[in-house]
Enzyme design. Structure first.
Site, short mmCIF file in Angstrom:
data_model
loop_
_atom_site.label_atom_id
_atom_site.label_comp_id
_atom_site.label_asym_id
_atom_site.label_seq_id
_atom_site.Cartn_x
_atom_site.Cartn_y
_atom_site.Cartn_z
N ARG A 27 -30.55 -26.00 -12.11
CA ARG A 27 -31.73 -25.52 -12.84
C ARG A 27 -32.91 -25.97 -12.38
NH1 ARG A 27 -29.99 -22.50 -17.26
NH2 ARG A 27 -31.93 -21.55 -17.40
N ARG A 31 -38.40 -25.00 -16.04
CA ARG A 31 -39.04 -25.18 -17.29
C ARG A 31 -39.52 -26.84 -17.20
NH1 ARG A 31 -33.62 -24.52 -20.39
NH2 ARG A 31 -33.20 -25.76 -18.61
N ARG A 40 -45.30 -19.08 -16.18
CA ARG A 40 -44.66 -18.72 -17.40
C ARG A 40 -45.81 -18.10 -18.43
NH1 ARG A 40 -40.36 -22.35 -20.57
NH2 ARG A 40 -42.29 -23.38 -21.05
N ASP A 76 -31.51 -15.27 -12.52
CA ASP A 76 -30.61 -15.68 -13.41
C ASP A 76 -29.23 -15.10 -13.42
OD1 ASP A 76 -31.10 -16.94 -16.34
OD2 ASP A 76 -29.55 -15.47 -16.98
N TYR A 153 -21.17 -13.49 -22.52
CA TYR A 153 -22.79 -12.92 -23.06
C TYR A 153 -22.63 -11.28 -23.23
CZ TYR A 153 -25.01 -17.29 -21.98
OH TYR A 153 -25.33 -18.65 -22.05
O1 CP3 Z 1 -31.24 -23.29 -10.93
C1 CP3 Z 1 -32.47 -22.89 -10.70
O2 CP3 Z 1 -33.33 -23.68 -10.54
C2 CP3 Z 1 -32.31 -21.34 -10.60
C3 CP3 Z 1 -32.68 -20.74 -11.83
C4 CP3 Z 1 -31.65 -20.53 -12.86
C5 CP3 Z 1 -32.20 -19.78 -14.17
N1 CP3 Z 1 -30.82 -19.60 -14.75
C6 CP3 Z 1 -33.36 -19.61 -14.45
C7 CP3 Z 1 -33.69 -19.56 -15.92
C8 CP3 Z 1 -30.24 -20.44 -12.93
C9 CP3 Z 1 -29.15 -20.99 -11.84
C10 CP3 Z 1 -29.81 -19.96 -14.10
C11 CP3 Z 1 -28.34 -19.85 -14.51
C12 CP3 Z 1 -28.12 -19.57 -15.77
N2 CP3 Z 1 -28.70 -18.71 -16.66
C13 CP3 Z 1 -27.06 -20.11 -16.44
C14 CP3 Z 1 -25.91 -21.09 -15.72
C15 CP3 Z 1 -26.44 -22.42 -15.78
C16 CP3 Z 1 -26.32 -23.23 -16.95
O3 CP3 Z 1 -27.37 -23.57 -17.45
O4 CP3 Z 1 -25.31 -23.12 -17.68
C17 CP3 Z 1 -26.86 -19.58 -17.89
C18 CP3 Z 1 -25.83 -19.78 -18.73
C19 CP3 Z 1 -28.03 -18.67 -18.02
C20 CP3 Z 1 -28.33 -17.62 -18.81
C21 CP3 Z 1 -29.72 -18.09 -19.54
N3 CP3 Z 1 -30.83 -17.86 -18.91
C22 CP3 Z 1 -29.88 -18.88 -20.61
C23 CP3 Z 1 -28.93 -19.34 -21.66
C24 CP3 Z 1 -31.25 -19.23 -20.93
C25 CP3 Z 1 -32.13 -19.54 -21.86
C26 CP3 Z 1 -31.90 -20.94 -22.15
C27 CP3 Z 1 -32.38 -21.81 -20.99
O5 CP3 Z 1 -31.61 -22.42 -20.41
O6 CP3 Z 1 -33.50 -21.84 -20.85
C28 CP3 Z 1 -31.80 -18.52 -19.85
C29 CP3 Z 1 -33.20 -18.55 -19.39
C30 CP3 Z 1 -33.52 -19.10 -18.04
N4 CP3 Z 1 -33.30 -18.77 -16.90
C31 CP3 Z 1 -34.53 -19.87 -17.96
C32 CP3 Z 1 -35.03 -20.26 -16.55
C33 CP3 Z 1 -35.91 -21.24 -15.96
C34 CP3 Z 1 -35.70 -20.44 -19.07
C35 CP3 Z 1 -36.61 -19.32 -19.32
C36 CP3 Z 1 -37.96 -19.97 -19.27
O7 CP3 Z 1 -38.49 -20.49 -20.27
O8 CP3 Z 1 -38.60 -19.76 -18.19
#
Ligand code: CP3
Length: 343
Positions: A27, A31, A40, A76, A153
């Site tokens: 990640r 953020r 964002r 995502d 999910y």
């Molecule tokens: O790793 C990276 O930098 C690439 C981007 C990436 C995102 N999501 C962007 C994102 C990756 C690899 C993911 C994977 C992802 N998404 C997972 C597996 C990894 C993990 O953390 O377990 C999961 C479970 C998700 C599902 C998901 N997407 C959730 C639960 C959420 C909200 C909570 C959170 O982690 O912020 C997201 C949103 C999301 N995906 C954001 C980002 C940067 C946050 C939204 C924002 O505020 O921009």
């Protein structure tokens, strides 16, 4: 296609001797970076994901600003349920919401499994654009969610502390669960192969919620599908499996075609090496919250982590995604500590 100037990550996955371990952070694109937060404010989440120029810009930020040894494409895991026809909403600060969950066999039958690469063409465009912009500086990582985590999910409809509805679905209607898991697996294989073709040098499969399953249930609902994906995709590019919380599966998974296994911080380097007979590259496993500690402590514990794993067959990373409240200079200290190891 340009040669890689820094291929430490690919060398480590092959088990080759390296001058120091490669480092990246799960990640890492997102953020905690002020430049991401600015974007964002201008574009909503799926606009950022679906616009190749924005996804590329966000992917490059941690490479330029934190100095990691790999880029991971900004996207995502929930783009797969979307491509299969489900509605996915992302509420800022609240997480994902899938208003129409999978409940019945006809819900599963209605899921789309064709034209996956075309439906997710924006990801392929983002990958090829990013590959071009990277110009060989570091490898580019593609990714997908594991079938079990996506089922969580698709059935639960949102995040959960227990994912009990998803588990209830599996435990009461196992045949339907396997039908759904197989559909997700087939689509994911197509998707990851398309990512490799579009320029991903390797891929990671995130099984973020596998640790919700008992060891016995992991073998039923998670492992067979991870193995299918690893077998099919490692023909094209190296595959890292990240079964978060499932240290009990390391021995079995070390005998698959995966090139690497991701670890969370619940396992010691010694135990992980023992379970995998030192046969596979291990990745991890710094507690993401430890990046909130003072910088000298971060540096000291990173050194101890590398001492524990050794520099061979090892990729330094966090044990899960970086937290939004981590100061950028602490993220940089983590990366620098790996780069300074042994120097
Ligand atoms: O790793 C990276 O930098 C690439 C981007 C990436 C995102 N999501 C962007 C994102 C990756 C690899 C993911 C994977 C992802 N998404 C997972 C597996 C990894 C993990 O953390 O377990 C999961 C479970 C998700 C599902 C998901 N997407 C959730 C639960 C959420 C909200 C909570 C959170 O982690 O912020 C997201 C949103 C999301 N995906 C954001 C980002 C940067 C946050 C939204 C924002 O505020 O921009």
């Amino acid at each position: 296609m340009s040669e890689l100037k820094n291929d430490l990550l690919l060398q480590a996955l092959k088990g080759e001797a390296v001058s120091r371990p490669p480092v990246w952070m799960m990640r890492q694109a997102g953020r905690y970076l002020p430049d991401y937060i600015k974007l964002r404010q201008k574009y909503d989440f799926f606009t950022r994901v679906e616009t190749p120029e924005l996804a590329c810009e966000i992917t490059l930020q941690p490479v330029d600003q934190v100095g990691v040894d790999a880029a991971i494409i900004f996207s995502d895991i929930l783009v797969i349920p979307q491509a299969m026809g489900m509605e996915v909403q992302m509420e800022e600060g609240k997480g994902p919401l899938l208003p129409n969950v999978v409940k019945t066999e006809s819900d599963i039958d209605a899921l789309i499994t064709t034209d996956t690469a075309e439906r997710l063409n924006y990801v392929m465009q983002a990958l090829s654009l990013t590959k071009q912009e990277l110009n060989g500086r570091v490898p580019l990582i593609g990714f997908a969610g594991a079938p079990w985590t996506l089922l969580c999910y698709m059935v639960e409809g949102k995040g959960s502390k227990t994912f009990d509805k998803a588990k209830q679905f599996c435990f009461t209607q196992p045949e339907l669960a396997h039908k759904l898991l197989q559909k997700i697996t087939d689509v994911t294989i197509t998707y990851l192969k398309a990512q490799a073709k579009a320029g991903a040098n390797l891929v990671q499969v995130f099984d973020s919620w596998s640790g919700m399953l008992s060891p016995a249930d992991f073998k039923i609902f998670a492992q067979p599908y991870l193995v299918q994906i690893a077998d099919a995709v490692s023909v094209d590019v190296p595959v890292i499996l990240f079964p978060k919380g499932s240290w009990y599966a390391l021995e079995d998974l070390s005998k698959t075609s995966a090139a690497g296994l991701g670890l969370d911080w619940s396992v010691t380097p010694t135990l992980a090496r023992q379970l995998t007979s030192n046969n596979i590259t291990l990745q991890g496993n710094f507690d993401p919250s430890k990046l909130l500690a003072p910088i000298p402590q971060i540096k000291k514990e990173v050194k101890e982590m590398i001492d524990g794993f050794g520099t061979r067959r090892y990729v330094a990373n966090l044990g899960h995604g970086i937290l939004p409240n981590v100061p950028v200079d602490h993220a940089r200290a983590f990366v620098d500590a790996v780069k300074e190891y042994g120097a």
